[in-house]
Write an enzyme that holds these catalytic residues in place. Structure first.
Site, PDB file in Angstrom:
ATOM      1  N   ASP A 136       0.864  -1.180   0.000  1.00  0.00           N
ATOM      2  CA  ASP A 136       0.000   0.000   0.000  1.00  0.00           C
ATOM      3  C   ASP A 136       0.901   1.230   0.000  1.00  0.00           C
ATOM      4  OD1 ASP A 136      -2.401   1.587   0.365  1.00  0.00           O
ATOM      5  OD2 ASP A 136      -1.814   1.823   2.454  1.00  0.00           O
TER       6      ASP A 136
ATOM      7  N   TYR B 120      -0.382   8.365  -2.799  1.00  0.00           N
ATOM      8  CA  TYR B 120      -0.352   8.018  -4.213  1.00  0.00           C
ATOM      9  C   TYR B 120      -1.348   8.847  -5.034  1.00  0.00           C
ATOM     10  CZ  TYR B 120       2.618   3.799  -3.938  1.00  0.00           C
ATOM     11  OH  TYR B 120       3.648   2.921  -3.808  1.00  0.00           O
ATOM     12  N   GLY B 121      -2.354   9.408  -4.376  1.00  0.00           N
ATOM     13  CA  GLY B 121      -3.404  10.147  -5.097  1.00  0.00           C
ATOM     14  C   GLY B 121      -2.875  11.294  -5.944  1.00  0.00           C
TER      15      GLY B 121
ATOM     16  N   CYS C 230     -12.231   2.778   0.524  1.00  0.00           N
ATOM     17  CA  CYS C 230     -10.958   3.357   0.966  1.00  0.00           C
ATOM     18  C   CYS C 230     -10.537   2.578   2.201  1.00  0.00           C
ATOM     19  CB  CYS C 230     -11.129   4.839   1.291  1.00  0.00           C
ATOM     20  SG  CYS C 230      -9.714   5.569   2.168  1.00  0.00           S
ATOM     21  N   THR C 231      -9.252   2.219   2.248  1.00  0.00           N
ATOM     22  CA  THR C 231      -8.796   1.337   3.321  1.00  0.00           C
ATOM     23  C   THR C 231      -8.826   2.006   4.697  1.00  0.00           C
ATOM     24  OG1 THR C 231      -6.534   1.978   2.791  1.00  0.00           O
ATOM     25  CG2 THR C 231      -7.345  -0.072   1.823  1.00  0.00           C
ATOM     26  N   HIS C 232      -8.987   3.328   4.755  1.00  0.00           N
ATOM     27  CA  HIS C 232      -9.075   3.996   6.058  1.00  0.00           C
ATOM     28  C   HIS C 232     -10.445   3.822   6.718  1.00  0.00           C
ATOM     29  CE1 HIS C 232      -5.373   5.896   4.846  1.00  0.00           C
ATOM     30  NE2 HIS C 232      -5.331   6.667   5.908  1.00  0.00           N
TER      31      HIS C 232
ATOM     32  N   CYS D 156      -4.389  -1.038  -2.197  1.00  0.00           N
ATOM     33  CA  CYS D 156      -4.395   0.400  -2.435  1.00  0.00           C
ATOM     34  C   CYS D 156      -5.204   0.670  -3.698  1.00  0.00           C
ATOM     35  CB  CYS D 156      -2.950   0.868  -2.631  1.00  0.00           C
ATOM     36  SG  CYS D 156      -2.781   2.571  -3.174  1.00  0.00           S
ATOM     37  N   ASN D 157      -6.199   1.539  -3.576  1.00  0.00           N
ATOM     38  CA  ASN D 157      -7.059   1.840  -4.715  1.00  0.00           C
ATOM     39  C   ASN D 157      -6.310   2.448  -5.885  1.00  0.00           C
ATOM     40  OD1 ASN D 157     -10.089   1.483  -4.527  1.00  0.00           O
ATOM     41  ND2 ASN D 157      -9.532   2.104  -2.468  1.00  0.00           N
ATOM     42  N   SER D 158      -5.475   3.447  -5.596  1.00  0.00           N
ATOM     43  CA  SER D 158      -4.791   4.155  -6.680  1.00  0.00           C
ATOM     44  C   SER D 158      -3.860   3.212  -7.434  1.00  0.00           C
ATOM     45  CB  SER D 158      -3.986   5.325  -6.108  1.00  0.00           C
ATOM     46  OG  SER D 158      -4.798   6.121  -5.293  1.00  0.00           O
TER      47      SER D 158
END
Lengths: 296, 296
Positions: free
Chosen positions: A22, A54-55, A205-207, A85-87
């Protein structure tokens, strides 16, 4: 504390670790689910905190970072690579999958987005799904594509939450640190989903799993919440089983951490996201001077 | 922050709050489950922190305390009383149930032990259930009676854990505070259950859900964990529905806290157990001087 990952390659390929990466500590909520769902497996987690977030990066940059990280994890002989990680998933998953299958180890790569989209589609009864995610993730359209690809008759209502992840990261869910601002942001994010009468909500989102109880209260008891971690854990199990790579050991596996930034900063933030003992953190992949200067 | 519970009695009896009480902050893990499962309901929680811990008290004392607390909560017009404490349930549940049904409000009382025993019996496939609880709870035989009463062919393997609740209360699960001692105690507690090859484990102490991920890893992925909170939440829903007392309001209800001891001490410990914003804490039921001197 779990001991560090083995430096000597294990003889049985089923006993190799699973690699997870991530941009920082957010993916530790995904690792948490993996550690609880696959307790016998070994894991090595890499947080690219030196280049977080990363955004703000281009797709080309993210592909380069993902390849570097994959090489680092391959050196540790991972048997499966999880992009938490989405991005990075949006920018680099296909390229990563192609690259990792070319290696002598032939490692599968799985990422977020698709597993939770599939789980949401199989969970919804009304056909109305909601998504909470960062503006970048919502703008990417990745969840729309994954949901519509699975079932074109399902509608997805997406809410971009610019403030939620930063508030959580800065401590809004640390225990004593729940505050009015966090509650207000959670309610504001859920309002459009209530209006759209969704029955299933993807935490994209992982948060966000750190404030899941607040979200469940705001959404009401009848709304099903789908998280990346739980959805990925299921897919990881299937990926290992399909290659006969799930460990046959019993008892708890080991896990360890790599960070491209300061290990102590990683540790300070990380325990809250992992909700398990953190164990050793090792610094890897030092940034070049040029890159360090560029990032201030 | 949730506003304080209403001081004016609501006109609709379905909008009265649910009362929950415990000897201290442990029952907040039960309240957590209730707040997530029944988000529309109002709650008022009373922690008898001035007389904590209940484990050292006689049955007669606990009955007296429970009656005092029930009167205090009745004054706040609760529509259901939840005893979120093993010791108080064992010592006072039948007397409380009798007393509360004699009031003009005719309030139902539900307690721990029986709901999770029933859920464990309906969950197990092998017929081998495990119990983790305090020495006092194990010695009371309450879970044995509840499990055997539900199914005489099920076997219960009980492990008395003298250290686990104190370690958790003193901070072992606060985020940064996971340590070797906690991991060692969790593994030690789970070892006899692994040996007995149980497939379902009851967490028979309200402190234990805070280390659930550690327990799940130690027990392995195939063991189902049953907690008091989740089991009670289901029974609370049924109790309200059977009397037509479940609220018809939508949106989030309110919750507030009463403490017989120092409200700030309650708040300092409480947020970690509740994992939601704590809101106002009011001191009630001041101890008599004699009792205060007695307790040091």
């Amino acid at each position: 504390m779990p001991p560090a990952a083995p430096t000597e390659p294990p003889t049985d390929p089923r006993d190799r670790p699973i690699g997870v990466f991530d941009s920082g500590v957010g993916g530790l909520t995904v690792l948490h689910e993996l550690l609880v769902s696959l307790p016998e497996e070994d894991f090595v987690y890499l947080g690219d905190t030196a280049r977080f977030p990363y955004g703000e990066r281009t797709g080309a940059e993210l592909q380069e970072f993902a390849m570097q990280i994959a090489e680092e994890l391959l050196r540790r002989r991972v048997k499966l690579l999880v992009v938490a990680c989405n991005s990075a998933t949006a920018a680099a998953l296909p390229a990563l999958q192609e690259r990792m299958l070319q290696t002598t180890l032939g490692v599968d790569v799985i990422g977020v987005v698709r597993p939770e989209a599939l789980q949401a589609v199989s969970t919804t009864r009304s056909g109305r799904i909601g998504l909470l995610a960062t503006p970048t993730t919502v703008a990417s359209g990745a969840y729309d594509a994954a949901v519509t690809g699975a079932d074109p008759h399902v509608t997805l209502t997406s809410v971009a939450c610019p403030d939620l992840a930063p508030i959580i990261q800065s401590g809004g869910a640390g225990g004593e640190l729940f505050d009015d601002r966090l509650v207000e942001v959670v309610r504001g994010a859920c309002a459009p989903l209530l209006e759209a009468r969704v029955d299933t909500v993807i935490l994209g989102c992982t948060h966000y799993p750190l404030v899941r109880p607040l979200l469940q209260r705001a959404l009401g008891r009848d709304v099903q919440i789908v998280t990346s971690g739980a959805a990925l854990a299921r897919q990881a199990m299937h990926a290992l089983a399909s290659r006969g790579l799930d460990t046959r050991r019993t008892g708890e596996g080991r896990y360890s951490f790599l960070s491209t930034g300061d290990p102590e900063a990683f540790r300070a933030l990380g325990t809250r996201f992992l909700q398990l003992p953190l164990g050793p953190v090792t610094q890897v992949l030092p940034m070049s001077d040029a890159d360090a200067i560029l990032r201030g």
